[in-house]
Design a protein around this motif. Structure first.
Motif, mmCIF file in Angstrom:
data_model
loop_
_atom_site.group_PDB
_atom_site.id
_atom_site.type_symbol
_atom_site.label_atom_id
_atom_site.label_comp_id
_atom_site.label_asym_id
_atom_site.label_seq_id
_atom_site.Cartn_x
_atom_site.Cartn_y
_atom_site.Cartn_z
ATOM 1 N N GLU A 41 64.223 57.981 56.072
ATOM 2 C CA GLU A 41 63.520 59.198 55.667
ATOM 3 C C GLU A 41 62.913 59.943 56.856
ATOM 4 O O GLU A 41 62.474 61.083 56.727
ATOM 5 C CB GLU A 41 62.427 58.879 54.635
ATOM 6 C CG GLU A 41 61.354 57.915 55.111
ATOM 7 C CD GLU A 41 61.640 56.467 54.751
ATOM 8 O OE1 GLU A 41 60.665 55.719 54.535
ATOM 9 O OE2 GLU A 41 62.835 56.097 54.688
ATOM 10 N N TYR A 42 62.916 59.302 58.037
ATOM 11 C CA TYR A 42 62.402 59.957 59.245
ATOM 12 C C TYR A 42 63.508 60.701 60.001
ATOM 13 O O TYR A 42 63.310 61.129 61.131
ATOM 14 C CB TYR A 42 61.769 58.926 60.179
ATOM 15 C CG TYR A 42 60.347 58.534 59.815
ATOM 16 C CD1 TYR A 42 59.683 59.122 58.748
ATOM 17 C CD2 TYR A 42 59.677 57.570 60.554
ATOM 18 C CE1 TYR A 42 58.392 58.749 58.425
ATOM 19 C CE2 TYR A 42 58.367 57.193 60.240
ATOM 20 C CZ TYR A 42 57.744 57.788 59.164
ATOM 21 O OH TYR A 42 56.450 57.424 58.853
ATOM 22 N N MET A 43 64.679 60.851 59.392
ATOM 23 C CA MET A 43 65.778 61.577 60.040
ATOM 24 C C MET A 43 66.016 62.915 59.342
ATOM 25 O O MET A 43 66.126 62.969 58.124
ATOM 26 C CB MET A 43 67.071 60.755 60.002
ATOM 27 C CG MET A 43 67.069 59.521 60.879
ATOM 28 S SD MET A 43 68.748 58.846 61.030
ATOM 29 C CE MET A 43 69.172 58.565 59.317
ATOM 30 N N VAL A 44 66.106 63.972 60.141
ATOM 31 C CA VAL A 44 66.467 65.300 59.630
ATOM 32 C C VAL A 44 67.516 65.865 60.572
ATOM 33 O O VAL A 44 67.380 65.756 61.800
ATOM 34 C CB VAL A 44 65.246 66.243 59.577
ATOM 35 C CG1 VAL A 44 65.675 67.648 59.170
ATOM 36 C CG2 VAL A 44 64.207 65.725 58.603
ATOM 37 N N GLU A 95 70.651 69.043 61.603
ATOM 38 C CA GLU A 95 70.787 70.483 61.792
ATOM 39 C C GLU A 95 71.170 71.242 60.521
ATOM 40 O O GLU A 95 70.654 72.337 60.267
ATOM 41 C CB GLU A 95 71.830 70.751 62.883
ATOM 42 C CG GLU A 95 71.954 72.196 63.281
ATOM 43 C CD GLU A 95 72.956 72.367 64.416
ATOM 44 O OE1 GLU A 95 72.542 72.900 65.451
ATOM 45 O OE2 GLU A 95 74.126 71.963 64.259
ATOM 46 N N ASP A 96 72.078 70.684 59.714
ATOM 47 C CA ASP A 96 72.521 71.389 58.510
ATOM 48 C C ASP A 96 71.342 71.692 57.591
ATOM 49 O O ASP A 96 71.229 72.800 57.037
ATOM 50 C CB ASP A 96 73.567 70.564 57.755
ATOM 51 C CG ASP A 96 74.890 70.495 58.508
ATOM 52 O OD1 ASP A 96 75.085 71.317 59.426
ATOM 53 O OD2 ASP A 96 75.703 69.605 58.200
ATOM 54 N N PHE A 97 70.452 70.722 57.438
ATOM 55 C CA PHE A 97 69.259 70.902 56.600
ATOM 56 C C PHE A 97 68.324 71.930 57.237
ATOM 57 O O PHE A 97 67.768 72.799 56.553
ATOM 58 C CB PHE A 97 68.562 69.553 56.421
ATOM 59 C CG PHE A 97 67.434 69.550 55.417
ATOM 60 C CD1 PHE A 97 67.225 70.622 54.556
ATOM 61 C CD2 PHE A 97 66.577 68.452 55.330
ATOM 62 C CE1 PHE A 97 66.183 70.603 53.617
ATOM 63 C CE2 PHE A 97 65.541 68.427 54.400
ATOM 64 C CZ PHE A 97 65.349 69.505 53.544
ATOM 65 N N ILE A 98 68.185 71.861 58.558
ATOM 66 C CA ILE A 98 67.293 72.791 59.266
ATOM 67 C C ILE A 98 67.817 74.220 59.154
ATOM 68 O O ILE A 98 67.052 75.167 58.918
ATOM 69 C CB ILE A 98 67.161 72.379 60.745
ATOM 70 C CG1 ILE A 98 66.507 70.999 60.854
ATOM 71 C CG2 ILE A 98 66.339 73.408 61.535
ATOM 72 C CD1 ILE A 98 66.614 70.372 62.221
ATOM 73 N N LYS A 99 69.136 74.403 59.313
ATOM 74 C CA LYS A 99 69.730 75.736 59.207
ATOM 75 C C LYS A 99 69.560 76.310 57.808
ATOM 76 O O LYS A 99 69.342 77.502 57.618
ATOM 77 C CB LYS A 99 71.214 75.686 59.572
ATOM 78 C CG LYS A 99 71.477 75.658 61.072
ATOM 79 C CD LYS A 99 72.971 75.693 61.349
ATOM 80 C CE LYS A 99 73.245 75.770 62.850
ATOM 81 N NZ LYS A 99 74.695 75.788 63.138
ATOM 82 N N GLU A 100 69.694 75.421 56.822
ATOM 83 C CA GLU A 100 69.567 75.855 55.433
ATOM 84 C C GLU A 100 68.142 76.313 55.140
ATOM 85 O O GLU A 100 67.919 77.352 54.524
ATOM 86 C CB GLU A 100 69.961 74.692 54.521
ATOM 87 C CG GLU A 100 69.912 75.019 53.044
ATOM 88 C CD GLU A 100 70.235 73.800 52.202
ATOM 89 O OE1 GLU A 100 69.688 73.699 51.084
ATOM 90 O OE2 GLU A 100 71.028 72.944 52.654
ATOM 91 N N ASN A 101 67.170 75.527 55.598
ATOM 92 C CA ASN A 101 65.763 75.879 55.364
ATOM 93 C C ASN A 101 64.887 75.042 56.288
ATOM 94 O O ASN A 101 64.521 73.921 55.967
ATOM 95 C CB ASN A 101 65.383 75.638 53.899
ATOM 96 C CG ASN A 101 64.025 76.241 53.557
ATOM 97 O OD1 ASN A 101 63.116 76.284 54.391
ATOM 98 N ND2 ASN A 101 63.888 76.698 52.321
ATOM 99 N N LEU A 161 59.388 65.989 55.783
ATOM 100 C CA LEU A 161 58.839 64.924 56.626
ATOM 101 C C LEU A 161 57.329 64.788 56.437
ATOM 102 O O LEU A 161 56.798 63.693 56.262
ATOM 103 C CB LEU A 161 59.140 65.213 58.102
ATOM 104 C CG LEU A 161 60.571 65.049 58.589
ATOM 105 C CD1 LEU A 161 60.713 65.531 60.027
ATOM 106 C CD2 LEU A 161 61.030 63.596 58.495
ATOM 107 N N MET A 162 56.643 65.925 56.473
ATOM 108 C CA MET A 162 55.175 65.879 56.477
ATOM 109 C C MET A 162 54.599 65.545 55.100
ATOM 110 O O MET A 162 53.422 65.185 54.999
ATOM 111 C CB MET A 162 54.620 67.205 56.982
ATOM 112 C CG MET A 162 55.097 67.600 58.375
ATOM 113 S SD MET A 162 55.053 66.249 59.608
ATOM 114 C CE MET A 162 53.307 65.885 59.697
#
Length: 340
Positions: free
Chosen positions: A219-222, A224-230, A238-239
């Motif tokens: 759950e501590y991994m994010v 680029e695809d998710f970041i680009k989406e939103n 994460l927070m």
């Protein structure tokens, strides 16, 4: 009166073939001889006819530079103008031009590279990325066409010349830096998992956690695809965890800037509430708020050395594959602090 290559050879007291090799910047000619011949060329006002030489030698005096997506999107990332600056410097020094790819999808890139190679529009190719199971790289390798990769190849790296940083080691070191500051809940905010650089950095992060006896949490991994989406939703995911991270290892400075902006909107302070470390050390890193702790991966040098390596392969086809590791610099600024 037109000055010929024979006039230069006679004045310099060398063979015409030696003058030709000097013009081509052949590594087989000593620097002393090159200097003497070039001085005579300048004295006599001799200017090589590169177009005629290219036709005679079946050489284009051009190299193809292939980006992971279209120039429009690539140039939004300051990494690419800087790596191209290194490529351009080395190419110019050796009288080579650059043919820049324009493909935006994996298939378009593949079609463009095959056209470059089969149409003999370039003498060699630099791939500015290393994609997992990349058909373009596979095509270049099977075609026995001169190419160099900026990044570690996904497979057959012993057969391919490439220039890279030691991304596993570097990311392990920066994760250890955060651990030494007292952080145990460290998240990894990475690029696309289609690219080897992301995989290597993730492995370095995992190794640091393992050596420190810290459990790895998915759950501590994010990515680029998710970041680009939103991007806002990515950092919120994460927070809002029951045990949110107190530190982030981010793929590059652009992602770090975005994370800092979203955190600020959420009322979370950097570095008081969360520490951030990143990669690339872009020009704006020291001017961000707070100034960003970042790894200088020496982007210019990656491009310069890749071009130098490619031109050697073009000049001497039997050159053995090389792995060139570019050193990095840890630039400590104000985006990290001791966990309270």
């Amino acid at each position: 009166m037109i000055v010929t290559i024979k006039d230069v050879a006679k004045k310099a007291n060398v063979a015409p073939s030696t003058v030709s090799r000097v013009i081509a910047n052949s590594p087989r000619i000593s620097e002393k001889t090159k200097k003497k011949v070039r001085e005579v060329m300048e004295e006599l006002g001799y200017h090589p006819n590169f177009q005629a030489r290219s036709l005679a030698a079946k050489s284009t005096q051009a190299i193809g530079v292939i980006m992971p997506n279209s120039a429009y999107y690539a140039f939004q990332n300051p990494f690419f103008p800087e790596v191209l600056r290194g490529i351009s410097t080395s190419a110019h020094d050796n009288k080579y031009g650059i043919y820049l790819s324009t493909g935006s999808t994996e298939d378009e890139i593949y079609n463009e590279v095959t056209s470059m190679v089969l149409g003999r529009r370039v003498d060699g190719v630099i791939l500015l990325y290393s994609r997992i199971n990349d058909k373009t790289m596979n095509f270049l390798q099977s075609s026995n066409f001169p190419f160099v990769v900026v990044g570690r190849p996904d497979e057959h790296d012993e057969r391919i010349s490439y220039v890279d940083n030691d991304n596993i080691f570097i990311t392990k070191q920066v994760t250890n830096y955060l651990i030494d500051l007292g952080h145990q809940n460290i998240a990894f905010v990475g690029g696309s998992t289609d690219f080897v650089v992301t995989v290597d950095r993730l492995n370095g992060y995992k190794l640091a956690l393992k050596d420190a006896g810290i459990s790895f949490k998915k759950e501590y991994m994010v990515f680029e695809d998710f970041i680009k989406e939103n991007g806002r939703k990515a950092i919120e995911s994460l927070m809002n965890l029951n045990d949110p991270p107190t530190a982030l290892v981010t793929q590059d400075d652009l992602i770090a800037y975005e994370m800092i902006s979203h955190l600020e909107d959420m009322g979370i302070r950097v570095p008081q509430d969360i520490s951030i470390v990143s990669f690339n050390n872009l020009m704006l890193s020291e001017h961000s708020k707070p100034p960003l702790t970042s790894i200088d991966i020496c982007i210019y040098q990656l491009g310069f050395e890749a071009t130098k390596c490619l031109l050697e392969k073009i000049s001497i086809p039997d050159t053995l594959p090389k792995r060139i590791t570019i050193p990095t610099k840890f630039i400590e600024r104000k985006s990290c602090e001791q966990k309270k």
